[in-house]
Write a protein that holds these residues in place. Sequence first.
Motif, PDB file in Angstrom:
ATOM      1  N   GLU A   1     -44.698   9.666 -25.393  1.00 52.91           N
ATOM      2  CA  GLU A   1     -44.893   8.735 -24.287  1.00 52.91           C
ATOM      3  C   GLU A   1     -45.384   9.478 -23.040  1.00 52.91           C
ATOM      4  O   GLU A   1     -46.268   9.032 -22.342  1.00 52.91           O
ATOM      5  CB  GLU A   1     -43.585   8.012 -23.972  1.00 52.91           C
ATOM      6  CG  GLU A   1     -43.016   7.199 -25.131  1.00 52.91           C
ATOM      7  CD  GLU A   1     -43.932   6.060 -25.536  1.00 52.91           C
ATOM      8  OE1 GLU A   1     -44.562   5.463 -24.631  1.00 52.91           O
ATOM      9  OE2 GLU A   1     -44.022   5.771 -26.732  1.00 52.91           O
ATOM     10  N   ALA A   2     -44.778  10.629 -22.771  1.00 54.72           N
ATOM     11  CA  ALA A   2     -45.151  11.446 -21.611  1.00 54.72           C
ATOM     12  C   ALA A   2     -44.290  12.689 -21.627  1.00 54.72           C
ATOM     13  O   ALA A   2     -43.324  12.788 -22.383  1.00 54.72           O
ATOM     14  CB  ALA A   2     -44.948  10.676 -20.306  1.00 54.72           C
ATOM     15  N   PHE A   3     -44.633  13.639 -20.772  1.00 55.20           N
ATOM     16  CA  PHE A   3     -43.789  14.813 -20.617  1.00 55.20           C
ATOM     17  C   PHE A   3     -42.464  14.432 -19.969  1.00 55.20           C
ATOM     18  O   PHE A   3     -42.380  13.475 -19.190  1.00 55.20           O
ATOM     19  CB  PHE A   3     -44.461  15.851 -19.712  1.00 55.20           C
ATOM     20  CG  PHE A   3     -45.641  16.551 -20.326  1.00 55.20           C
ATOM     21  CD1 PHE A   3     -45.541  17.196 -21.542  1.00 55.20           C
ATOM     22  CD2 PHE A   3     -46.861  16.575 -19.670  1.00 55.20           C
ATOM     23  CE1 PHE A   3     -46.630  17.855 -22.096  1.00 55.20           C
ATOM     24  CE2 PHE A   3     -47.950  17.226 -20.209  1.00 55.20           C
ATOM     25  CZ  PHE A   3     -47.834  17.863 -21.436  1.00 55.20           C
ATOM     26  N   LEU A   4     -41.431  15.213 -20.267  1.00 57.61           N
ATOM     27  CA  LEU A   4     -40.202  15.138 -19.501  1.00 57.61           C
ATOM     28  C   LEU A   4     -40.428  15.825 -18.168  1.00 57.61           C
ATOM     29  O   LEU A   4     -41.078  16.871 -18.093  1.00 57.61           O
ATOM     30  CB  LEU A   4     -39.063  15.821 -20.271  1.00 57.61           C
ATOM     31  CG  LEU A   4     -37.675  15.780 -19.627  1.00 57.61           C
ATOM     32  CD1 LEU A   4     -37.168  14.349 -19.553  1.00 57.61           C
ATOM     33  CD2 LEU A   4     -36.697  16.653 -20.424  1.00 57.61           C
ATOM     34  N   ALA A   5     -39.916  15.242 -17.091  1.00 57.15           N
ATOM     35  CA  ALA A   5     -40.113  15.798 -15.756  1.00 57.15           C
ATOM     36  C   ALA A   5     -39.461  17.173 -15.655  1.00 57.15           C
ATOM     37  O   ALA A   5     -38.556  17.511 -16.420  1.00 57.15           O
ATOM     38  CB  ALA A   5     -39.516  14.857 -14.714  1.00 57.15           C
ATOM     39  N   PRO A   6     -39.926  18.006 -14.709  1.00 60.51           N
ATOM     40  CA  PRO A   6     -39.306  19.321 -14.527  1.00 60.51           C
ATOM     41  C   PRO A   6     -37.803  19.200 -14.328  1.00 60.51           C
ATOM     42  O   PRO A   6     -37.317  18.265 -13.676  1.00 60.51           O
ATOM     43  CB  PRO A   6     -39.998  19.856 -13.271  1.00 60.51           C
ATOM     44  CG  PRO A   6     -41.297  19.153 -13.211  1.00 60.51           C
ATOM     45  CD  PRO A   6     -41.039  17.785 -13.766  1.00 60.51           C
ATOM     46  N   GLN A   7     -37.061  20.145 -14.885  1.00 62.72           N
ATOM     47  CA  GLN A   7     -35.611  20.120 -14.840  1.00 62.72           C
ATOM     48  C   GLN A   7     -35.111  21.044 -13.728  1.00 62.72           C
ATOM     49  O   GLN A   7     -35.597  22.158 -13.563  1.00 62.72           O
ATOM     50  CB  GLN A   7     -35.037  20.581 -16.183  1.00 62.72           C
ATOM     51  CG  GLN A   7     -35.503  19.732 -17.358  1.00 62.72           C
ATOM     52  CD  GLN A   7     -34.907  18.335 -17.330  1.00 62.72           C
ATOM     53  OE1 GLN A   7     -33.735  18.129 -17.642  1.00 62.72           O
ATOM     54  NE2 GLN A   7     -35.717  17.361 -16.960  1.00 62.72           N
ATOM     55  N   GLY A   8     -34.161  20.572 -12.967  1.00 63.78           N
ATOM     56  CA  GLY A   8     -33.598  21.394 -11.915  1.00 63.78           C
ATOM     57  C   GLY A   8     -33.030  20.541 -10.803  1.00 63.78           C
ATOM     58  O   GLY A   8     -33.247  19.328 -10.742  1.00 63.78           O
ATOM     59  N   LEU A   9     -32.287  21.180  -9.900  1.00 62.62           N
ATOM     60  CA  LEU A   9     -31.719  20.520  -8.737  1.00 62.62           C
ATOM     61  C   LEU A   9     -32.462  20.981  -7.492  1.00 62.62           C
ATOM     62  O   LEU A   9     -32.949  22.118  -7.424  1.00 62.62           O
ATOM     63  CB  LEU A   9     -30.232  20.855  -8.605  1.00 62.62           C
ATOM     64  CG  LEU A   9     -29.329  20.330  -9.717  1.00 62.62           C
ATOM     65  CD1 LEU A   9     -27.936  20.941  -9.602  1.00 62.62           C
ATOM     66  CD2 LEU A   9     -29.247  18.808  -9.686  1.00 62.62           C
TER      67      LEU A   9
ATOM     68  N   GLN B   1     -44.563  20.800 -16.204  1.00 61.42           N
ATOM     69  CA  GLN B   1     -43.532  19.872 -16.658  1.00 61.42           C
ATOM     70  C   GLN B   1     -42.648  20.544 -17.711  1.00 61.42           C
ATOM     71  O   GLN B   1     -42.989  21.588 -18.264  1.00 61.42           O
ATOM     72  CB  GLN B   1     -44.178  18.606 -17.232  1.00 61.42           C
ATOM     73  CG  GLN B   1     -45.146  17.921 -16.290  1.00 61.42           C
ATOM     74  CD  GLN B   1     -44.489  17.401 -15.025  1.00 61.42           C
ATOM     75  OE1 GLN B   1     -43.751  16.445 -15.067  1.00 61.42           O
ATOM     76  NE2 GLN B   1     -44.758  18.038 -13.888  1.00 61.42           N
ATOM     77  N   ALA B   2     -41.490  19.929 -17.977  1.00 63.23           N
ATOM     78  CA  ALA B   2     -40.596  20.474 -18.989  1.00 63.23           C
ATOM     79  C   ALA B   2     -41.249  20.355 -20.362  1.00 63.23           C
ATOM     80  O   ALA B   2     -41.932  19.360 -20.647  1.00 63.23           O
ATOM     81  CB  ALA B   2     -39.262  19.722 -18.978  1.00 63.23           C
ATOM     82  N   PRO B   3     -41.049  21.337 -21.250  1.00 62.58           N
ATOM     83  CA  PRO B   3     -41.724  21.311 -22.562  1.00 62.58           C
ATOM     84  C   PRO B   3     -41.031  20.388 -23.557  1.00 62.58           C
ATOM     85  O   PRO B   3     -40.727  20.765 -24.679  1.00 62.58           O
ATOM     86  CB  PRO B   3     -41.653  22.777 -23.003  1.00 62.58           C
ATOM     87  CG  PRO B   3     -40.404  23.283 -22.383  1.00 62.58           C
ATOM     88  CD  PRO B   3     -40.284  22.587 -21.046  1.00 62.58           C
ATOM     89  N   TRP B   4     -40.766  19.171 -23.100  1.00 61.88           N
ATOM     90  CA  TRP B   4     -40.172  18.134 -23.941  1.00 61.88           C
ATOM     91  C   TRP B   4     -40.954  16.847 -23.714  1.00 61.88           C
ATOM     92  O   TRP B   4     -41.509  16.628 -22.646  1.00 61.88           O
ATOM     93  CB  TRP B   4     -38.708  17.897 -23.577  1.00 61.88           C
ATOM     94  CG  TRP B   4     -37.797  19.045 -23.842  1.00 61.88           C
ATOM     95  CD1 TRP B   4     -37.599  20.139 -23.044  1.00 61.88           C
ATOM     96  CD2 TRP B   4     -36.951  19.218 -24.979  1.00 61.88           C
ATOM     97  NE1 TRP B   4     -36.685  20.977 -23.606  1.00 61.88           N
ATOM     98  CE2 TRP B   4     -36.259  20.444 -24.796  1.00 61.88           C
ATOM     99  CE3 TRP B   4     -36.699  18.465 -26.132  1.00 61.88           C
ATOM    100  CZ2 TRP B   4     -35.347  20.933 -25.719  1.00 61.88           C
ATOM    101  CZ3 TRP B   4     -35.780  18.941 -27.047  1.00 61.88           C
ATOM    102  CH2 TRP B   4     -35.121  20.165 -26.849  1.00 61.88           C
ATOM    103  N   ALA B   5     -40.968  16.001 -24.720  1.00 62.43           N
ATOM    104  CA  ALA B   5     -41.620  14.698 -24.593  1.00 62.43           C
ATOM    105  C   ALA B   5     -40.756  13.640 -25.250  1.00 62.43           C
ATOM    106  O   ALA B   5     -40.061  13.906 -26.241  1.00 62.43           O
ATOM    107  CB  ALA B   5     -42.995  14.719 -25.244  1.00 62.43           C
ATOM    108  N   GLU B   6     -40.770  12.457 -24.679  1.00 58.22           N
ATOM    109  CA  GLU B   6     -40.036  11.335 -25.265  1.00 58.22           C
ATOM    110  C   GLU B   6     -40.929  10.646 -26.284  1.00 58.22           C
ATOM    111  O   GLU B   6     -42.086  10.340 -26.010  1.00 58.22           O
ATOM    112  CB  GLU B   6     -39.620  10.356 -24.174  1.00 58.22           C
ATOM    113  CG  GLU B   6     -38.684   9.262 -24.643  1.00 58.22           C
ATOM    114  CD  GLU B   6     -38.126   8.457 -23.481  1.00 58.22           C
ATOM    115  OE1 GLU B   6     -38.296   7.216 -23.506  1.00 58.22           O
ATOM    116  OE2 GLU B   6     -37.541   9.050 -22.567  1.00 58.22           O
ATOM    117  N   ALA B   7     -40.396  10.417 -27.456  1.00 56.96           N
ATOM    118  CA  ALA B   7     -41.167   9.789 -28.539  1.00 56.96           C
ATOM    119  C   ALA B   7     -40.276   8.809 -29.279  1.00 56.96           C
ATOM    120  O   ALA B   7     -39.052   8.975 -29.340  1.00 56.96           O
ATOM    121  CB  ALA B   7     -41.703  10.848 -29.496  1.00 56.96           C
ATOM    122  N   GLN B   8     -40.893   7.794 -29.844  1.00 55.02           N
ATOM    123  CA  GLN B   8     -40.165   6.780 -30.603  1.00 55.02           C
ATOM    124  C   GLN B   8     -40.368   7.028 -32.088  1.00 55.02           C
ATOM    125  O   GLN B   8     -41.491   7.240 -32.557  1.00 55.02           O
ATOM    126  CB  GLN B   8     -40.654   5.379 -30.240  1.00 55.02           C
ATOM    127  CG  GLN B   8     -39.805   4.265 -30.847  1.00 55.02           C
ATOM    128  CD  GLN B   8     -40.123   2.915 -30.202  1.00 55.02           C
ATOM    129  OE1 GLN B   8     -41.120   2.771 -29.520  1.00 55.02           O
ATOM    130  NE2 GLN B   8     -39.269   1.935 -30.412  1.00 55.02           N
TER     131      GLN B   8
END
Length: 798
Positions: A424-432, A444-451
Motif C-alpha cells: 500500500e505504501a511505505f511505513l513512515a519513519p520510526q522515532g520520537l 522511510q522505514a523499510p517496511w510496507a503494509e500489504a493485504q
Amino acid sequence: MRAGLLLAACVALAFGGAAAARPFSVDDLLNAEEFGQIWVSDDGDQLVVERLIGQAQAAPFDQDVYSDHRRSRLYGARLPNGQLSPLLPQERGGQTAGPVAPGRARMAVMRFSGAIWELGVLTFATGDVQWLGLTPELNGLGQTLVWVDDHTLLVATHGAGSAPLRLRTGGEMRRRQAELWAAAEAGAPALHVIGSGRFLSARPKAPLGALIEVDLAAQTQRRLAQGDIIDLALSPDGRRVAALALFAPLQAPAAQKLWVASPERRRNLLLIDRATAQVTLPCPTCQIDPNLLAWSSVGQHLLIHGRRGDPWTGPSSYFVVGPEGLSALETPGLRPVIERTSEGYAIPRAHWWRGRPVVLAQSMNGVRGWFAASAEEAKALTGDLTGVAAQLALGSDGALLAFAEGAIWRLSENAAPQAVGPAEAFLAPQGLGLSYRERINGFQAPWAEAQGADGSLNLRALDVSASLPLPTEGKILSRAVGGERVAVIRRRDDGVLLLEVQQGPRQWRTLAQLNAVFAEIDFAERRPVQAKGHQGEPVTHWLFLPPKTKGPLPLIVIPYPGAVYAEPPPPYGSGVGRFSANADLFAAAGFAALVPSLPRPPGAEPGEAMAEQIWAAVEAASHEAELDLARVALVGQSFGGYAALMAGTQSDRFAAIVASAAPSDLASMRGAVDPHYEVIPPDGLGLNANYGWSERGQGGLMASPWEDPDLYVRNSPVFFADQICAPVLLIHGDGDFVRLSQAQEMFSALYRLGKDAQLITVFGEGHVISSPGNRRVVTAATLDWLRAVLGAPLHPCR
C-alpha cells in the motif's frame, strides 16, 4: 457494485454501538483522550507513548489551537509483558517525548512548568530525569534536538527563554497586554513602533537563540553558535553541524505573490565545527528552503535547496556544500519536482545514495521519477514506472527502494527497477521527536503494509522475509515497529481507542484503552453519499443521521471549501472543526448533519458558486435519507464559516447560518495584524501569513486589493449582506488571528439592514473556542439557536 454496497453498510455501522445508552455530548468531546507519538525500541524491548488527556483537564486554556503539548503525558512499558506506567510524575502542565539517544538508554523530554517550556533527559533504567534549564525550539519544520552520542545532545534554544512562539500564542499576549494597559494607567509609556521600507528595522528585536551542546557526563553546557536556528543536521562523522537559521528581516516586492509561509526573515545555512565552535556562512547571499539538509554518507558534502542572490526572484537550485565551497548541482535534462505544503513551504525531494545526489524530477519527455544526478548525465532510477511516490527507503543492504504502481521496487543505476512485492505504501519513519523534514523527506522505514490473499493485514519487511501481522478490526491510526515486534494504536468501531502490542502470531495484548465510555454511546449513523463534484468528478459526501429518529429531519451542512473526505470525520481528534462544527454533536441533538466534499478547481475564486456546490450535495443526500429541505442550516468554522456566509449571499434556500471565526471582508482581513504580534512585535509582524492566505493560499485570489478591488469585493460576503435572507449567528474569539472585527463588520452590516442576527463574542479565546466553560456555553447556545430558528423557518426573501 456489491463491494461498494458492502462498504457503505460497514461505514454506516461505524460508531453506532448496538448496546447504546445515550447520545454523544459536548462533555464527551471535552473529555475525549487520544494517543500521540508511539515508539518501540530497535530490540523490541521498550515502548514509549504519549497519552493526551481530555481538553477539559488540560488547564490552563491559553494556547489557542496548540493545546496538545498541554494535554500530553508520557508513558512507557517494558516488552513483551510489562504494564504501561507513567515515565514522569503526572504534574499539571504537559509532557512531550523527544528523540531517543543512539544507545536507547536515554530520551529527551520536554515539560511545561508554569509558562516555561523546559528540556530534560530521562534515563529509562532508573526513571531519573535531569532537567537542563533550556528552552528548545519546537521541532516543527526542522530538527531542534539532535543526539551526538549517548551523553551529548545538541539543542537549538529559543531566545525568549520561556517557550517557543507557538506555545506562547494566546496567553502571553493577554498577559503582556494587561501590563501595557497597567503602564498607561500609571502614566508610564506603553507603545510599540513597527516600520516598513527604509523603516523596516524599527521593530523591536527579540533576544537571539543559540545552539547549545550539552555534555551529560560532565554536566556542562557549551554554546556553539548564536542565532535563531530552526533545523539541525549532524554530519555522519559527528564533527560538523548544519543549521538552518533566521537572519535579517525580509520585505517582499509588491508584485511578488506570497504563500502563507513566505518568509519574513532570510533563511540561511550555518556550518558549525563542534571542536572549535567555528561558524561559517557558505553562501552569504542565499535564501535556503526548509525540508532539506542532507549529508553524504562520509559527511564531506551537504545537499540543500534554495536561491542565490535575490531571495524572491533569484533562480532556485540544488546546491552542494563541501570542502571546495558551494556549487550548484547540475541536473541536465531534468526539471526538479519541488512540492509544497498547504502553507507553501517548499519540499525539495532529494537524498544521497552511493556518493551521488538522487532527486525527484521530471525529464524532458515528461517522465516523473527518481534520478541519480551528475554533471554528465542523469540516470533514471525508476525507469518508466508511473505514479512514483515522493518517498524512498533504504534496505538493510543499502539498496534504494521506491513505491510505484501499487508495489515496492528495488532501484539500480545499471538495470531496470525490480519489483519486490505489492504494498500500500511505505511505513513512515520510526522515532520520537521527528521533525516534519525527517518525517516527509527522510528515508522511510523499510517496511510496507500489504493485504494478504485471505484479507489479513501485514507489515512486510522490504528486503527480508519478515512479516508482522496487523489487527483487521477497526482503524489503525499509527503503528511502531522494533525488532520483530509491532505496536499499534487502533480505533474500534465504537470509537474506543486501544494501544496494543503483538504477543504472538495474530495475538495482541492491550496495554491501554481510552474513552471506554464511548462503548455506551449511540453515535450517529454515517452514510456515504456518492455524487458528482462541481466539475463532474466523483466525490463522497458524508451524512450523519441521529439514531432511532425518523424524518423528515432538519439538516445541518458543515462546508469547508477544498476539503475532500475519503472517510467521515471522527467525533473527536485533530482538526479545528471538532469543537465548533461537530457532526456527531448535531446528530445527537436530533439534526441530520452533512459533511460535503467540496473540491476546488485550480483558478476558481473562493466564493465562486458556493451555494450551488453545497446545494448539489444537499440534494444528493436527500436521496439517502428523509430530509426536510425547508430546514437546512449552514454551520462553518474558519474558512467553513466564510463558505456559510458566502453561500447565504448567493441563495435563499438556507434557513439559518452559523459562522464561527469566519472571514467576511477579505480585503480588511489580509491587512489586520495578529493580536500576538500587535502586542509583542519582537516576535515578528505575521503579515505574510495574511497576504499568503489571500494570494496563494486558501483564498487563492493571486492579487492584492489595489490590483483588483472588484475581485475582493465579489468574494467578500460583507459586501452582499443585503442579499442574506437567513438568520445569522456569528461566533468569534477576541484573540483570534482572524480578527474579531471580521465578525463585527458582518454583524454591523446585518444590524444596519435590520436583519435577524446575533454575535457571540468569546473572551480569552483565539481561533477555536476550546476553554471548557466557553465551549459548553457556546455549544448549548448554538444548538438552542438552531432549534429555535429551524423550528419555524422563515424565508423573508421568497
